[in-house]
Motif scaffolding. Structure first.
Motif, mmCIF file in Angstrom:
data_model
loop_
_atom_site.group_PDB
_atom_site.id
_atom_site.type_symbol
_atom_site.label_atom_id
_atom_site.label_comp_id
_atom_site.label_asym_id
_atom_site.label_seq_id
_atom_site.Cartn_x
_atom_site.Cartn_y
_atom_site.Cartn_z
ATOM 1 N N TYR A 77 25.852 -17.808 7.435
ATOM 2 C CA TYR A 77 24.454 -18.168 7.218
ATOM 3 C C TYR A 77 23.472 -17.152 7.791
ATOM 4 O O TYR A 77 22.301 -17.153 7.429
ATOM 5 N N ALA A 78 23.946 -16.274 8.691
ATOM 6 C CA ALA A 78 23.051 -15.231 9.189
ATOM 7 C C ALA A 78 22.628 -14.300 8.063
ATOM 8 O O ALA A 78 21.560 -13.682 8.125
ATOM 9 N N PHE A 79 23.442 -14.224 7.013
ATOM 10 C CA PHE A 79 23.121 -13.398 5.854
ATOM 11 C C PHE A 79 22.625 -14.249 4.679
ATOM 12 O O PHE A 79 21.558 -14.020 4.139
ATOM 13 N N SER A 80 23.419 -15.230 4.317
ATOM 14 C CA SER A 80 23.035 -16.040 3.157
ATOM 15 C C SER A 80 23.917 -17.271 3.081
ATOM 16 O O SER A 80 25.094 -17.236 3.460
ATOM 17 N N GLY B 124 31.806 -17.008 9.397
ATOM 18 C CA GLY B 124 30.929 -17.886 10.154
ATOM 19 C C GLY B 124 29.923 -17.163 11.028
ATOM 20 O O GLY B 124 29.581 -17.641 12.121
ATOM 21 N N VAL B 125 29.416 -16.024 10.553
ATOM 22 C CA VAL B 125 28.386 -15.289 11.310
ATOM 23 C C VAL B 125 27.059 -16.029 11.132
ATOM 24 O O VAL B 125 26.581 -16.197 10.005
ATOM 25 N N GLU B 126 26.469 -16.458 12.248
ATOM 26 C CA GLU B 126 25.313 -17.357 12.147
ATOM 27 C C GLU B 126 24.032 -16.826 12.769
ATOM 28 O O GLU B 126 22.967 -17.406 12.547
ATOM 29 N N ASN B 127 24.089 -15.737 13.544
ATOM 30 C CA ASN B 127 22.856 -15.258 14.176
ATOM 31 C C ASN B 127 22.901 -13.746 14.385
ATOM 32 O O ASN B 127 23.980 -13.136 14.345
ATOM 33 N N VAL C 8 25.151 -8.025 15.735
ATOM 34 C CA VAL C 8 25.108 -6.802 16.548
ATOM 35 C C VAL C 8 26.424 -6.598 17.288
ATOM 36 O O VAL C 8 26.974 -5.482 17.325
ATOM 37 N N GLN C 9 26.958 -7.675 17.874
ATOM 38 C CA GLN C 9 28.187 -7.530 18.647
ATOM 39 C C GLN C 9 29.369 -7.172 17.742
ATOM 40 O O GLN C 9 30.213 -6.349 18.121
#
Length: 505
Positions: free
Chosen positions: A481-484, A460-463, A468-469
């Motif tokens: 969705y930050a990736f695809s 669930g990485v979104e931004n 970065v964190q």
């Protein structure tokens, strides 16, 4: 009147004797035989003796007793002696008729013992049976003389109470307290708990299955809300329950009608931004309901048992797709993760079926990653560990999904032959939002995974802030969705063949 005239006569024919005996009037007939014999008034039109008549009477009596015993066995549970499911359905049928005629109150309480399979696995089935007998005693002690208690399934009980909803809730609370008290069996102490679903009878219930289904829905809501509690069926969801039943029927034909589709969620390295693999996601394209996401139809498949053929179909498609990519060069370093349910793991044939899929496809087992959620793994830890060890011997990678949301102890976690831990998106979501608690939890999970030499995937990485964190915390992989968004097979192939590198710093 015919019977009275028959008893007033001096003689019986054999057929008349059998007819009276078959009506169950054994005591009356025996008394008549004895009195008539004393008065020297009894004779048989066919010349039979009194002794022959008494033998016939004895035979018919024992036959009737045998029939009654068989009927009792058919309607009662062997272990507890409680009425069984068949008897329960009859009782609810009678209650529905009474409700229509007299508007009589009836509320059903469906009680299911939480995590009872673990008790059987740890202590044995004989111990489990003793627990059920004690639970039967405790539940019965909380009920009134007019309440009806039945054993509904292996570790399920049903209470029928002629009370309104308020009193039914009080009964449920009493049962919860009684069951939760420590239980000592064979010098071993265990603490059990139940989840209870409550549903009152009303004019919408046309059959026992209608009422039981609503109580079952409420019981599962109790489990999802933390277990060891009671929930009342929400009548506003009645239409939704009917829709779920219709979806259940439609899902049974989805495979053969080619309505199921697969999507691929890229997993990205947080070190160099490259595509390392995909998670396989199921989609149901129903002609009747449109595109249905997995969180809606997977629970239906779990409940109906359709998850077994659907899950094995998904695994086979993943292996075929991976082999196809490998044959065209460029897919050799990829992994595809496939979700596995507890019902699949508990299926006796699961290992053989997985072995067959691997052999038929010719794919490298190390390219396949099976994911199971932490909560499911811990619901039956002994059998889970045994099955995962056998899967590991096949060369398959194993991942624990939604980590941090279940009840794993470090001792249990160390016994699981894992390769990957996936951080639940509920913790990832808090990164970059100023929530120090989520960041601390993610840091601890990553440190734990590293100490066990496991790969770490953040879901669930979104931004970019979260990317970065996570990178700074030392997370290995990320997806979201930050990736695809999820891709079809052709889009997924174009992505990894393009050797695109996503920004991770």
């Amino acid at each position: 009147m015919k019977l009275l005239r028959l008893f007033s006569r001096r003689t019986f024919t054999a057929s008349e004797f059998f007819r009276v005996a078959s009506l169950g009037l054994f005591a009356v007939l025996l008394l008549h035989v004895v009195v008539a014999a004393v008065n020297h008034r009894l004779s048989w039109s066919d010349g039979s003796s009194i002794a022959a008549g008494l033998l016939i009477l004895l035979y018919m009596s024992r036959r009737k007793e045998y029939e009654l015993r068989l009927e009792h066995q058919a309607l009662h549970d062997v272990l507890t002696g409680l009425p069984n499911r068949r008897c329960l359905l009859r009782k609810i049928d009678e209650a529905i008729i009474a409700y229509r005629e007299q508007s009589a109150h009836l509320t059903i309480l469906l009680c299911d013992v939480d995590f009872f399979k673990s008790v059987n696995d740890i202590h044995g089935y004989e111990f489990g049976d003793k627990c059920l007998l004690e639970l039967t005693r405790r539940i019965a002690a909380q009920l009134g003389p007019k309440d009806f208690l039945a054993r509904f399934a292996g570790n399920g009980f049903v209470i029928l109470a002629n009370v309104d909803l308020t009193d039914a809730k009080q009964k449920a609370d009493a049962v919860l307290r009684a069951v939760a008290a420590p239980l000592v069996i064979d010098a071993a102490m265990v603490k059990l708990q139940v989840s209870i679903g409550i549903a009152p009878l009303d004019e919408h219930h046309e059959s026992p299955s209608d009422l039981i289904r609503e109580a079952d829905t409420a019981m599962h809501q109790a489990k999802e809300s933390g277990r060891n509690r009671a929930e009342v069926f929400d009548v506003t969801l009645r239409g939704q329950s009917a829709r779920l039943a219709q979806m259940d029927a439609a899902l049974r034909f989805a495979l053969e009608r080619n309505e199921l589709a697969l999507a691929y969620q890229p997993k990205i390295s947080l070190i160099d931004g490259s595509v390392k693999g995909f998670e396989l996601l199921l989609r149901w394209n129903s002609p009747q309901y449109g595109v249905i996401p997995p969180h809606e139809f997977i629970p239906i498949a779990e409940s109906s048992g359709m998850i077994m053929p659907i899950g094995m179909w998904a695994l086979e498609q993943a292996c075929k797709q991976l082999k196809a990519w490998e044959s065209r060069d460029g897919g050799n370093a990829l992994t595809i993760a496939v979700n596995v349910s507890m019902r699949q793991l508990l299926q006796a044939s699961f290992l053989n079926e997985v072995t067959g899929v691997l052999q038929r496809s010719g794919v490298n087992p190390a390219s396949i990653e099976l994911e199971l959620t932490e909560s499911l793994a811990m619901s039956n830890p002994l059998q889970t560990i045994e099955t995962l060890v056998q899967l590991k011997k096949l060369g398959i990678r194993l991942a624990l999904d939604d980590f941090g949301t279940g009840y794993s102890s470090l001792a249990q976690l160390q016994k699981l032959p894992l390769d990957v831990i996936k951080i639940d998106q509920s913790f990832v979501r808090g990164l970059g939002s100023g929530n120090a608690g989520d960041a601390a939890i993610v840091r601890l999970i990553i440190a734990l995974a590293r100490s066990m030499n496991l790969d770490i995937v953040a879901e669930g990485v979104e931004n970019p802030v979260q990317i970065v964190q996570l990178t700074q915390l030392g997370c290995s992989l990320g997806q979201g969705y930050a990736f695809s968004a999820s891709l079809n097979a052709e889009e997924a192939e174009r992505l990894f063949r393009s050797k695109q590198r996503f920004r991770v710093t």
